[in-house]
Enzyme design. Structure first.
Site, PDB file in Angstrom:
ATOM      1  N   ASP A   1       0.871  -1.219  -0.120  1.00  0.00           N
ATOM      2  CA  ASP A   1       0.019  -0.070   0.069  1.00  0.00           C
ATOM      3  C   ASP A   1       0.737   1.159   0.009  1.00  0.00           C
ATOM      4  OD1 ASP A   1      -2.357   1.778   0.441  1.00  0.00           O
ATOM      5  OD2 ASP A   1      -1.976   1.806   2.644  1.00  0.00           O
TER       6      ASP A   1
ATOM      7  N   ASP B   1       0.096   5.014   0.812  1.00  0.00           N
ATOM      8  CA  ASP B   1      -0.068   6.126   2.165  1.00  0.00           C
ATOM      9  C   ASP B   1       0.012   5.363   3.562  1.00  0.00           C
ATOM     10  OD1 ASP B   1      -0.423   8.046   0.210  1.00  0.00           O
ATOM     11  OD2 ASP B   1      -2.556   7.899   0.017  1.00  0.00           O
TER      12      ASP B   1
HETATM   13 MG   LIG Z   1      -2.856   3.159   3.579  1.00  0.00          MG
END
Ligand SMILES: [Mg+2]
Ligand SMILES: [Zn+2]
Length: 179
Positions: A10, A12
């Protein structure tokens, strides 16, 4: 020569600091402590890095597709300068109500990467900070690892994360993987 392995990350809250708002400009992109080192460690250990990120800000009209692409190009450039490489970035531009097939926890980002790169991601590690990352990993038969950065602490508090191994941050997760 050892075999190529793939890993899904992922963005962020894992690679960069989650502002708990959208990162729409390169200036807002701050690497998490140790994340550049983590990416380099993965590269050293023959992992090819794939980023899978939900960016509802595009569908919400908060940022354009181009702005988000520019942030991702900035990320890839900085990672390259540090001696690592992000092979591929998959972005879901939709908001939940769009009912797309790619917004995590759905697996469209992973199947898209598999088609584009002609690879199989089943059995790969998937590192995220949200429960939707853990679910996406499990939905695609990947191995979920949860980091406490970003939404990680909140995820731990609010969800049953017993199926995911938990780490302080991306660097400690990658040390586990590479050992
Ligand atoms: Mg995230
Ligand atoms: Zn989508």
């Amino acid at each position: 020569m050892s075999e190529t392995k793939y890993i899904i990350l992922d963005r962020d809250g894992v690679i960069n600091v989650d502002l708990f708002d959208y990162v729409t400009k390169s200036n807002d992109f701050k690497f998490e402590t140790g994340s550049l080192e983590a990416l380099k460690l993965l590269t050293t250990h023959n992992f090819k890095i794939i980023v899978a990120t939900n960016q509802a800000c595009i569908s919400l009209g908060i940022a354009t597709q181009e702005e988000i692409e520019n942030v991702n190009l900035h990320m890839k450039q900085k990672v390259k300068e540090f001696g690592s490489e992000i092979l591929h970035v998959e972005v879901c531009p939709h908001k939940p109500e769009d009912n797309c097939n790619c917004r995590k926890p759905k697996t469209g980002l992973l199947t898209s990467a598999e088609e584009i790169l002609n690879i199989n991601l089943k059995g790969c590690y998937f590192i995220g900070d949200k429960f939707s990352d853990v679910q996406c990993a499990l939905n695609h038969e990947c191995i979920p690892l949860l980091v406490k950065t970003g939404y990680g602490e909140t995820t731990l508090k609010n969800h049953d994360t017993s199926q995911a191994k938990v780490f302080e941050n991306l660097f400690s997760a990658t040390k586990f993987i590479c050992n």
